[in-house]
Design an enzyme around this catalytic site. Sequence first.
Site, PDB file in Angstrom:
ATOM      1  N   TYR A 112       0.843  -1.190   0.000  1.00 55.25           N
ATOM      2  CA  TYR A 112       0.000   0.000   0.000  1.00 55.25           C
ATOM      3  C   TYR A 112       0.886   1.251   0.000  1.00 55.25           C
ATOM      4  CZ  TYR A 112      -4.455  -2.442   0.634  1.00 55.25           C
ATOM      5  OH  TYR A 112      -5.575  -3.223   0.440  1.00 55.25           O
TER       6      TYR A 112
ATOM      7  N   ARG B 163      -3.076 -17.945   7.539  1.00 51.62           N
ATOM      8  CA  ARG B 163      -3.469 -19.345   7.696  1.00 51.62           C
ATOM      9  C   ARG B 163      -2.895 -19.936   8.987  1.00 51.62           C
ATOM     10  NH1 ARG B 163      -3.660 -23.314   2.848  1.00 51.62           N
ATOM     11  NH2 ARG B 163      -5.675 -23.755   3.811  1.00 51.62           N
TER      12      ARG B 163
END
Length: 688
Positions: free
Chosen positions: A196, A333
């Site tokens: 970003y 995860r």
Amino acid sequence: MKKEHEILFEPFKIGTVMIKNRFVLEPMEGTNMIDCLPIFKIGEDIYDYYVERAKNHVGLIIPGMVTLRSMVGKQWLYEQKEIFEGLKPLLAEIHSYGAKVFLQIGAGWGRTFTMPLALKELYEKEKETGQKSMFDWDNLLVAPSELPNRWLPEIIHRPLTEGEILEYVDAYGKTAKLCMETGFDGVEVHAVHEGYLLDQFTTKYTNRRTDQYGGTFDNRYRFAKEVVEEIKRQCGDTFPVSLRYSVTSKTIGFGIGAVYGEKFTEAGRDLEEGLKAAKYLQDAGYDMLNADNGTYDSWYWAHPPVYMPLNCNMAEVTRLKEVVEIPVVCAGRMQPDEASASISEGKLDAMGIGRQFLADPEYIVKLEQEKFSDILPCIACHNACLPIYHYEGVGCEIDEEDGKTQGHCALNPRTFCEQKYDFEKKAAVTKSIAVIGGGIAGMTVARIAAIRGHEVTIYEKSDRLCGVFNAAAAPEFKEKDKEFIRWIQQEIESLPIKVEYNCEITTLAELTEDEIIIATGAKPRKLDVPGQEKAIEATEYLLGRKVGKDVAVIGGGLTGCEIAYDLVLKGKRPVIVEMADDILKTKGLCMANSSCMRDLLRYYEVPIYKNAKLLEIIENGIVIETAEKTIQLECDDVIMSCGYMPDTRLVDGGTQQGKTNIHIVGDVKKVGNLKTAIWEAYDLAFSL
């Protein structure tokens, strides 16, 4: 509670703020308490979502990022005091359950700005005509330097001026102060993370500036340093500031990521710089690092799909504690056994969880009670939470209906729809219901109907439930898919649902139930070419059919590419033949998933023939036609993966005309994905 998990339930401190346990609900697009697309407003349907997770023992909640400026109207977030005032009741209820909340605030997207084709056309029209729309292009299409847009590289972003950077620094401070006054327990700065805008300043391949915000290490990290200094100046040292942080970029270059285990030359932040920057940013004033890896060029590290290993970011994130003393959270995860071990060893402080909390709000409680098989697993599909797709010829696209439910869960439609799907509300009239087909759609409608009090029978023509999903879940990298199969089978077994196996319904006339649901799924699409009888159908292979060393996969959709990857992992040499101008040309298939698969196929050097037509399957090979020439490819076996079409034999041959008690659901209605199958099944079950 499992002894190894006890440490996950111990408190830890972020600055002066005590967090009751080690579970952090990670920020995700679509879970925004404050939305900024296109204008600032309180996020929709957030109240029940956050309260339910706070009730179920989440320690720290970080909602989805809100930008300091809106997409339209040139509004600053710190000016929106009435919106913050409107969040106070929600914050109070979350706090009543002992959870803490940090609002994630960001400078924006930079070159990762989500640019679909329609927006590009509007932008170019405005440039040509001089007309102005509601979009604040001058502040949206910015970057540290002149850079190509991630989605549509022909769109070029302009460099921010030093004065504009200082405006953002000031806005961070003012917004953080408003957060503190509202009752937020801290803020998270978005972000030296994921490529970003702030992160683009830190990496050499995206920062080509020659002023005080470019060049040297100190200059590239100056923006992020000034942000936390300004927040501390306006809020004091006791108000915690977390930083969303990518330890490494995992990026080879513009639009090219490095897959797990790949040896490569880092274009962005390597591990050495990642550790150096972590210490530098801690010393600047940040109180926590909420960490993983990746940029939008390697998006699958920050949004790991099924092809990424469990705990995929641990190796780099656990190195941070070698150089910093502030808390470190790892996301990606994450699994409780590995998180517990790393926290016990002092390598981590907390476990970051995002999509798993979308799937199951009771995740922590079930861990605590050792009800592991009751946990509805996240299968990393992104079908509902992030269905932003990208392929040849399109930008950052999302279908209108998918856009309305971004941040939701394919497997659990109750997420953000807790009132709509209230399991406590039983059906007004108990009915007998026949479900024809025991695939995922049929099982789901049967499950929900039974929960609501109906008498349900599933008629399944084979000797097992879950239909084609058994094949889809077969590859070794689909461990969570297999968990989902076990979970939904367990749900069916736990409810008063009768299952008739090896029972093929050939006519609806033989059924006497009050409601009949046809969920017979789809059938493979076949190509009419000479030699087609020599081919193996995709599900045959996935369910165990043996193949030789060299294999031609006909069809470069999701199933075909997954088969090619599975073949590579088994030591085979696949080749993909695709008729379209690109592989993975599937609407709703998240780019995190598709870009990961593309980079895996690149890494394993799988040949791909696009714009190619299969002409014939011959002995020991195939004949294809490309735009340039006809080619004969040698192979031992041919796997057909040409998509699916609804299996409407029972629908077409039924006697449902004029009847209101016959319904169709799932792929037999329209071939889709898990989201469409499960969500349609919920709606149907709640309508009965």
